[in-house]
Design a protein around this motif. Structure first.
Motif, mmCIF file in Angstrom:
data_model
loop_
_atom_site.group_PDB
_atom_site.id
_atom_site.type_symbol
_atom_site.label_atom_id
_atom_site.label_comp_id
_atom_site.label_asym_id
_atom_site.label_seq_id
_atom_site.Cartn_x
_atom_site.Cartn_y
_atom_site.Cartn_z
ATOM 1 N N LEU A 55 -6.869 5.736 3.253
ATOM 2 C CA LEU A 55 -7.577 4.921 2.271
ATOM 3 C C LEU A 55 -8.552 4.033 3.023
ATOM 4 O O LEU A 55 -8.186 3.401 4.015
ATOM 5 C CB LEU A 55 -6.583 4.056 1.482
ATOM 6 N N GLU A 56 -9.795 3.991 2.578
ATOM 7 C CA GLU A 56 -10.811 3.163 3.226
ATOM 8 C C GLU A 56 -11.139 1.916 2.428
ATOM 9 O O GLU A 56 -11.603 0.922 2.985
ATOM 10 C CB GLU A 56 -12.087 3.986 3.444
ATOM 11 N N TYR A 57 -10.912 1.968 1.114
ATOM 12 C CA TYR A 57 -11.264 0.846 0.234
ATOM 13 C C TYR A 57 -10.175 0.662 -0.813
ATOM 14 O O TYR A 57 -9.662 1.658 -1.324
ATOM 15 C CB TYR A 57 -12.613 1.121 -0.458
ATOM 16 N N PRO A 58 -9.756 -0.535 -1.104
ATOM 17 C CA PRO A 58 -10.311 -1.846 -0.720
ATOM 18 C C PRO A 58 -9.833 -2.340 0.656
ATOM 19 O O PRO A 58 -10.379 -3.304 1.180
ATOM 20 C CB PRO A 58 -9.808 -2.764 -1.832
ATOM 21 N N ILE A 59 -8.781 -1.731 1.193
ATOM 22 C CA ILE A 59 -8.362 -2.026 2.556
ATOM 23 C C ILE A 59 -8.142 -0.702 3.275
ATOM 24 O O ILE A 59 -8.007 0.349 2.646
ATOM 25 C CB ILE A 59 -7.069 -2.874 2.615
ATOM 26 N N LYS A 60 -8.107 -0.742 4.586
ATOM 27 C CA LYS A 60 -7.929 0.476 5.360
ATOM 28 C C LYS A 60 -6.441 0.763 5.546
ATOM 29 O O LYS A 60 -5.693 -0.082 6.042
ATOM 30 C CB LYS A 60 -8.609 0.338 6.722
ATOM 31 N N VAL A 61 -6.028 1.962 5.122
ATOM 32 C CA VAL A 61 -4.628 2.358 5.208
ATOM 33 C C VAL A 61 -4.531 3.777 5.749
ATOM 34 O O VAL A 61 -5.306 4.656 5.362
ATOM 35 C CB VAL A 61 -3.928 2.316 3.831
ATOM 36 N N THR A 62 -3.581 4.015 6.652
ATOM 37 C CA THR A 62 -3.250 5.354 7.111
ATOM 38 C C THR A 62 -1.749 5.532 6.951
ATOM 39 O O THR A 62 -0.971 4.708 7.441
ATOM 40 C CB THR A 62 -3.629 5.565 8.583
ATOM 41 N N ALA A 63 -1.326 6.588 6.257
ATOM 42 C CA ALA A 63 0.095 6.797 5.985
ATOM 43 C C ALA A 63 0.522 8.203 6.395
ATOM 44 O O ALA A 63 -0.229 9.160 6.217
ATOM 45 C CB ALA A 63 0.393 6.581 4.504
ATOM 46 N N VAL A 64 1.723 8.304 6.949
ATOM 47 C CA VAL A 64 2.319 9.602 7.275
ATOM 48 C C VAL A 64 3.693 9.666 6.624
ATOM 49 O O VAL A 64 4.299 8.642 6.303
ATOM 50 C CB VAL A 64 2.435 9.806 8.799
ATOM 51 N N VAL A 77 9.525 9.180 1.990
ATOM 52 C CA VAL A 77 9.534 8.044 2.899
ATOM 53 C C VAL A 77 8.182 8.026 3.594
ATOM 54 O O VAL A 77 7.806 8.997 4.257
ATOM 55 C CB VAL A 77 10.673 8.124 3.933
ATOM 56 N N SER A 78 7.454 6.940 3.418
ATOM 57 C CA SER A 78 6.094 6.833 3.930
ATOM 58 C C SER A 78 5.984 5.694 4.923
ATOM 59 O O SER A 78 6.404 4.566 4.638
ATOM 60 C CB SER A 78 5.121 6.607 2.773
ATOM 61 N N TYR A 79 5.421 5.982 6.084
ATOM 62 C CA TYR A 79 5.155 4.949 7.091
ATOM 63 C C TYR A 79 3.649 4.748 7.162
ATOM 64 O O TYR A 79 2.889 5.692 7.390
ATOM 65 C CB TYR A 79 5.687 5.368 8.456
ATOM 66 N N SER A 80 3.202 3.519 6.954
ATOM 67 C CA SER A 80 1.762 3.266 6.910
ATOM 68 C C SER A 80 1.356 2.111 7.810
ATOM 69 O O SER A 80 2.126 1.176 8.063
ATOM 70 C CB SER A 80 1.320 2.965 5.468
ATOM 71 N N ALA A 122 0.614 -1.045 0.000
ATOM 72 C CA ALA A 122 0.000 0.000 0.000
ATOM 73 C C ALA A 122 0.654 1.114 0.000
ATOM 74 O O ALA A 122 1.467 1.333 0.649
ATOM 75 C CB ALA A 122 -0.434 -0.251 0.864
ATOM 76 N N VAL A 123 0.595 1.750 -0.199
ATOM 77 C CA VAL A 123 1.251 2.628 -0.964
ATOM 78 C C VAL A 123 1.080 4.015 -0.593
ATOM 79 O O VAL A 123 0.163 4.285 0.013
ATOM 80 C CB VAL A 123 0.793 2.410 -2.230
ATOM 81 N N ALA A 124 2.220 5.407 -1.196
ATOM 82 C CA ALA A 124 2.267 6.569 -0.381
ATOM 83 C C ALA A 124 3.159 7.707 -0.762
ATOM 84 O O ALA A 124 3.963 7.542 -1.545
ATOM 85 C CB ALA A 124 2.814 6.100 0.865
ATOM 86 N N ALA A 125 3.135 8.851 0.023
ATOM 87 C CA ALA A 125 3.812 9.976 -0.567
ATOM 88 C C ALA A 125 3.903 11.328 0.109
ATOM 89 O O ALA A 125 2.965 11.939 0.266
ATOM 90 C CB ALA A 125 3.058 10.243 -1.788
ATOM 91 N N ILE A 126 4.887 11.979 0.428
ATOM 92 C CA ILE A 126 5.170 13.415 0.555
ATOM 93 C C ILE A 126 6.405 13.702 1.359
ATOM 94 O O ILE A 126 6.548 13.182 2.395
ATOM 95 C CB ILE A 126 4.038 14.268 1.134
#
Length: 234
Positions: A106-115, A126-129, A5-9
């Motif tokens: 991200l809520e769909y298709p799976i729940k993801v939170t990234a910082v 560098v993204s930590y999720s 899952a995936v990420a960015a900033i």
């Protein structure tokens, strides 16, 4: 394995200072000051996840990955398109992240939170999720760059960040395998759009496979034998 899952900033002036060695500084969280700075193309350099089996699956199934980040219609939204090459075949999947509470969700298709986390690499993210798969929550650290390769020093810094988080050894992808063309701008692109497949994908079953060392070994052996039969590996 894809996903993740995936990420960015991170292209912020604070992220471009000299490398540091202590975990508090290495894991410093960066503020999200707008989506414009992170739009565009990002190459997946490496990642670490505590999801069992993820490293083995990535090494077996993934040649290269890059992300295309575009602005969604809503002001707080970003479209994440992941373009992946596996066994020479290109595919892509698109999901819609929302920016809130200084993170990406991200809520769909799976729940993801990234910082986003500090990096001395001037053109990296560098993204930590945290992501939920099945009944469990797992953690993932990703290194993305505008370049197809980063320096040895930049990789070492990422490894230290992984160690600070007590995550498993980093899996780096080999950019020499080449990246798939942009499926949205290349008229002759043969990339397979698997976005709709997410609707019926059994993520709970995937979690069971990945958390079973025997199942992962059986899967990799099966794929390897098929590739040997097709002459795609030696």
């Amino acid at each position: 394995m894809e996903f993740v899952a995936v990420a960015a900033i991170c292209l912020l002036s604070a992220a471009q200072s000299a490398p540091v060695s202590n975990c508090e500084s290495l894991l410093e969280r960066l503020p999200i000051r707008g989506r414009e700075e992170i739009l565009g193309k990002w190459v997946h350099i490496g990642e670490s996840s505590n999801l069992p089996g993820s490293a083995a699956i990535t090494q077996m199934f993934v040649d290269s990955v890059w992300l295309s980040l575009t602005a969604a219609e809503q002001e707080d939204g970003i479209m994440f398109s992941q373009i992946q090459k596996s066994f020479g075949i290109c595919s892509h999947v698109t999901t819609n992240y929302t920016i809130r509470d200084n993170g990406f969700h991200l809520e769909y298709p799976i729940k993801v939170t990234a910082v986003m986390i500090r990096t001395s690499c001037p053109d990296c993210l560098v993204s930590y999720s945290n992501f939920t798969l099945g009944e469990n929550v797992y953690h993932n650290l990703q290194l993305l760059s505008r370049r197809t390769e980063v320096s040895a020093e930049e990789k070492e810094e990422f490894k230290k960040q992984v160690e600070c988080l007590n995550l498993p050894q980093v899996t780096f992808l080999d950019s020499k395998t080449g990246l798939c063309p942009d499926p949205f701008t290349s008229p002759n692109s043969e990339s397979i759009d698997v976005t709709k497949n997410l609707e019926n994908f059994e993520f709970s079953q995937m979690a069971k496979i990945l958390t079973s060392s025997k199942a992962v070994e059986k899967l990799t052996d099966l794929v390897t034998s098929q590739l040997l039969a097709q002459g795609k590996v030696s």
